[in-house]
Design an enzyme around this catalytic site. Structure first.
Site, mmCIF file in Angstrom:
data_model
loop_
_atom_site.group_PDB
_atom_site.id
_atom_site.type_symbol
_atom_site.label_atom_id
_atom_site.label_comp_id
_atom_site.label_asym_id
_atom_site.label_seq_id
_atom_site.Cartn_x
_atom_site.Cartn_y
_atom_site.Cartn_z
ATOM 1 N N SER A 148 26.536 50.154 90.910
ATOM 2 C CA SER A 148 27.388 50.197 89.955
ATOM 3 C C SER A 148 28.690 50.751 90.738
ATOM 4 O O SER A 148 29.203 49.983 91.568
ATOM 5 C CB SER A 148 27.018 51.065 89.053
ATOM 6 O OG SER A 148 28.136 51.203 87.704
ATOM 7 N N ASP A 309 34.169 47.272 87.299
ATOM 8 C CA ASP A 309 33.443 47.775 88.725
ATOM 9 C C ASP A 309 32.681 46.729 89.163
ATOM 10 O O ASP A 309 32.373 45.703 88.580
ATOM 11 C CB ASP A 309 32.857 49.328 88.393
ATOM 12 C CG ASP A 309 31.634 49.045 87.441
ATOM 13 O OD1 ASP A 309 31.471 47.959 86.803
ATOM 14 O OD2 ASP A 309 30.936 49.891 87.384
ATOM 15 N N ASP A 311 29.478 45.864 89.275
ATOM 16 C CA ASP A 311 28.640 45.150 88.403
ATOM 17 C C ASP A 311 29.014 44.909 86.861
ATOM 18 O O ASP A 311 28.233 44.641 86.034
ATOM 19 C CB ASP A 311 27.171 46.063 88.313
ATOM 20 C CG ASP A 311 27.193 47.293 87.778
ATOM 21 O OD1 ASP A 311 28.540 47.685 87.549
ATOM 22 O OD2 ASP A 311 26.310 47.995 87.333
ATOM 23 N N ASP A 313 29.898 46.702 84.588
ATOM 24 C CA ASP A 313 29.515 47.498 83.518
ATOM 25 C C ASP A 313 30.556 48.319 82.788
ATOM 26 O O ASP A 313 30.602 48.605 81.781
ATOM 27 C CB ASP A 313 28.212 47.909 83.585
ATOM 28 C CG ASP A 313 28.106 49.148 84.332
ATOM 29 O OD1 ASP A 313 29.066 49.225 85.260
ATOM 30 O OD2 ASP A 313 27.255 49.744 84.457
#
Length: 566
Positions: A148, A309, A311, A313
Site C-alpha cells: 500500500s 497510492d 495499490d 486503494d
C-alpha cells in the site's frame, strides 16, 4: 523474541535443501550480524489490520518468496476445507512495488501445489480491481501483493474472501495456525512446478482486458446519471499522479470516457516504479507527497491535484485556494463525498428509505450529522476496511438495507458494493465530479467544505503518532485504571465531561471517549510497530473547536510523555 528461536530459525533456513542460492549467500553474509539475525528470524510474519506487511529480505520475519508461498499454501488449504470444494479458485494481482510480480508468482505456485487453481493478473492492477475480479469470476478468494502506502523497502500480502472483502481475523488466524515449519515455504517452492509450467498446464490462467472493461463499465455507470455536465468536466483542470503505482490506467480511462479532457501527468510519478524516486514515502496523507505535483499544477493552472497510492486503494486531494494548493485531510474528503453522494441521490429521487453509510470509530463525527440530515443510518466500525465490508455483508447481502458509502479517516473510500475494499479509482472520479460541479458554479472544494462547516459545525480534527516501544501499552493500562475518565481527579484531563466511554478489548485495543456534543478522543497502539496513535475531533464554532483541540491535545501528549520517560 528469544535469541535461541531466531538462531534456530536462521539455522533451519541456511541449511534448507532447495533454498535459492542467492538467498543462501545473503544468509551466510548475515552470520556475523546477530542483530540482523534477530530482526529477520526472531518472529514469524503476522496478519495485521490489512494482511501481512514487512520489509523485504531473507527470513521468517521478512517479505520474500518463501514467506509468501507459506501463507498462500495455507490459505488455499483453508479455503478448500472450509468450503468443502475440490476446485478452489483464487484470484491474484499485484502492484508496482519491487518484487511484487515475483511474489505473486510464488503465491500462485504455492496455491497450485495445494491443489487449487489461480486466475492471475496479466499485469499490475490495483486493489479495487482485485476485489472486483473475485466477485466477477465467482472465485473463492484472492491475494493482492502490495504494501500500500508504506516505504519502498516494504511489500505485503492481503488475503480476500469470496465476496471480495479482506479476510476477517478468524480466517487469518486459521491460515496462521496451518503454518507448521519456518522452512515450509522453501520446501513448497523447491518441490513445485515452475510458474511457466503451471500456466501451460492450465492451472494458472490469466485475466486481462475483459476484466478492465467490466470494471470500467461499473465505474462509468456509477456516474453517468449525475448532474455534472460534460462541459463542466471538460473545463476542470486536473493534475493526477498515481505515485508510480497501479492507478494510472484505470483512473485515466474512466476520466477520459466521462469527458475530463484536461488531466495532466506528473512525469516523474506517472510510470510504475517500486523505488518511488521522487517520493519520501508514497502516502497521500503526507504533505510532502504533493510537492512535485504542485509544481506541475502551477505550470498547468490546475484546479485540483488528485493522487492515488501505489495499490490505488487510497485517495489524496489538494485544491487551489487563494494562490496556493491546500491539501484536504482524509476526514474532509470523506465528509465532502458523503454529502455529495447523498445530495445527488436525493436530487434524483434515488435516496433509499433503508439507506446507510459506514465509517470507523476514529473518523469524523460530521458523518453523524450528515447522515441524520438525509435520514439514513450511520454505522461505526473498528479501524479496518474489512469491518466496513462486514457491515455490507450483514446489512445488504444478508439483509434488506441499501449501502450508500463507506470511509475511513486514513484516506480510504468505498463507493460501490461491487468493490469490497478501498477504491481510489472510483474515489478519484467522484472527487473530480464534485470539483467540476463546483467550478461550474464558481466554487471550489474549499468552498464546499466551508458550506459543510456552516451547515453542520466546524470540525477541528487530527491524529498524531507517539514513537516509543511500550509507551502505548503503558498508557492504555493507565487509562483503563481510571475507569472511564481521561485523567486523575482535579487535573485538566480528569475534569473533562466523558459522556460515553468504550473499551473495544478484546476485539481491538482501542479506547474511545465521547465528550460534550460531537467531541471525542480515541487511543490505539500499533499492533506491529512501536507507535501509539491518538485521534481527536472537536466541533462547533471554529475558534472554540480549535482552542479545545490545542489545549486538550497538549495535555494528553504531556501525560503520555510521563510514560515515555519511564
Amino acid at each position: 523474541m528469544e535469541e535461541n528461536k531466531a538462531i534456530r530459525n536462521y539455522t533451519e533456513w541456511i541449511n534448507a535443501k532447495g533454498i535459492d542460492p542467492n538467498m543462501r549467500q545473503d544468509l551466510m553474509n548475515m552470520i556475523s550480524r546477530p542483530d540482523d539475525i534477530e530482526a529477520c528470524f526472531g518472529a514469524e510474519l503476522k496478519f495485521g489490520t490489512a494482511g501481512m506487511r514487512a520489509a523485504m529480505g531473507p527470513g521468517a520475519s521478512r517479505m520474500n518468496i518463501y514467506t509468501v508461498a507459506t501463507a498462500a499454501y495455507a490459505m488455499a488449504e483453508m479455503l478448500g476445507e472450509k468450503q468443502q470444494i475440490k476446485d478452489v479458485r483464487i484470484v491474484i494481482s499485484y502492484d508496482s512495488r519491487n518484487n511484487s510480480r515475483k511474489f505473486a508468482e510464488a503465491a500462485a505456485t504455492a496455491i497450485c501445489t495445494a491443489g487449487a487453481r489461480v486466475i492471475f493478473s496479466d499485469r499490475l492492477r490495483p486493489v479495487p480491481m482485485l476485489s472486483y475480479a473475485i466477485r466477477h469470476y465467482k472465485a473463492d478468494g484472492g491475494i493482492m501483493i502490495t504494501a500500500s502506502h508504506n516505504p519502498k523497502e516494504y511489500n505485503g500480502f492481503k488475503s480476500y474472501r469470496a465476496d471480495g472483502a479482506q479476510m476477517i481475523d478468524c480466517e487469518t488466524e486459521d491460515i496462521k495456525s496451518r503454518i507448521k515449519s519456518p522452512i515450509e515455504g522453501i520446501q513448497i517452492i523447491a518441490s513445485a512446478a515452475s510458474f511457466e509450467e503451471l500456466v501451460a498446464s492450465g492451472k494458472v490462467e490469466y485475466f486481462g482486458r475483459e476484466l478492465d472493461d467490466s470494471y470500467n463499465a461499473m465505474v462509468i455507470e456509477s456516474f453517468n446519471s449525475s448532474s455534472v455536465s460534460r462541459k463542466a468536466r471538460a473545463s476542470l483542470r486536473i493534475v493526477y499522479s498515481p505515485l508510480n503505482g497501479s492507478g494510472r490506467e484505470p483512473v485515466r480511462r474512466a476520466m477520459r470516457e466521462l469527458g475530463y479532457e484536461k488531466v495532466f501527468a506528473v512525469d516523474e510519478q506517472d510510470r510504475p516504479d517500486g523505488d518511488f524516486p521522487s517520493l519520501r514515502v508514497p502516502n497521500p496523507e503526507y504533505d510532502d507527497t504533493y510537492e512535485l505535483a504542485m509544481k506541475y499544477a502551477d505550470m498547468s493552472i490546475a484546479d485540483i491535484i488528485i493522487v492515488t497510492d501505489p495499490d490505488s486503494d487510497r485517495l489524496g486531494v489538494s485544491v487551489y485556494n487563494e494562490g496556493k494548493y491546500k491539501k484536504l485531510t482524509g476526514n474532509q474528503i470523506g465528509a465532502i463525498l458523503l454529502e455529495y453522494l447523498l445530495s445527488e441521490s436525493k436530487k434524483m429521487g434515488k435516496l433509499p428509505a433503508n439507506g446507510y453509510a459506514v465509517t470507523s470509530i476514529v473518523s469524523t463525527h460530521l458523518a453523524r450529522a450528515i447522515a441524520a440530515r438525509y435520514g439514513i443510518k450511520l454505522y461505526e466500525t473498528l479501524t479496518g476496511i474489512k469491518y466496513i465490508a462486514e457491515q455490507i455483508r450483514e446489512r445488504s447481502d444478508d439483509g434488506d438495507e441499501s449501502f450508500m458509502f463507506g470511509f475511513e479517516e486514513s484516506n480510504g473510500y468505498m463507493l460501490n458494493a461491487s468493490v469490497r475494499d478501498k477504491d481510489g479509482v472510483m474515489a478519484a472520479v467522484a472527487i473530480a465530479e464534485i470539483a467540476a460541479l463546483s467550478k461550474s458554479k464558481g466554487l471550489t472544494l474549499i468552498d464546499q467544505l466551508d458550506s459543510l462547516h456552516k451547515l453542520y459545525g466546524y470540525a477541528s480534527e487530527k491524529s498524531i503518532c507517539i514513537e516509543g516501544a511500550g509507551v502505548g501499552d503503558k498508557f492504555m493500562e493507565h487509562l483503563r485504571s481510571l475507569n472511564g475518565t481521561l485523567g486523575e481527579p482535579g487535573t485538566e484531563l480528569g475534569i473533562l465531561d466523558v459522556r460515553n466511554y468504550a473499551d473495544y478489548m478484546p476485539e481491538s485495543n482501542v479506547l474511545l471517549y465521547e465528550l460534550n456534543g460531537l467531541d471525542w478522543i480515541a487511543f490505539r497502539p500499533s499492533g506491529t510497530e512501536p507507535k501509539f496513535k491518538i485521534y481527536y475531533g472537536f466541533y462547533g464554532t471554529e475558534s472554540a473547536a480549535e482552542s479545545r483541540l490545542e489545549r486538550i491535545s497538549k495535555a494528553v501528549v504531556a501525560e503520555i510523555n510521563k510514560y515515555k520517560e519511564h
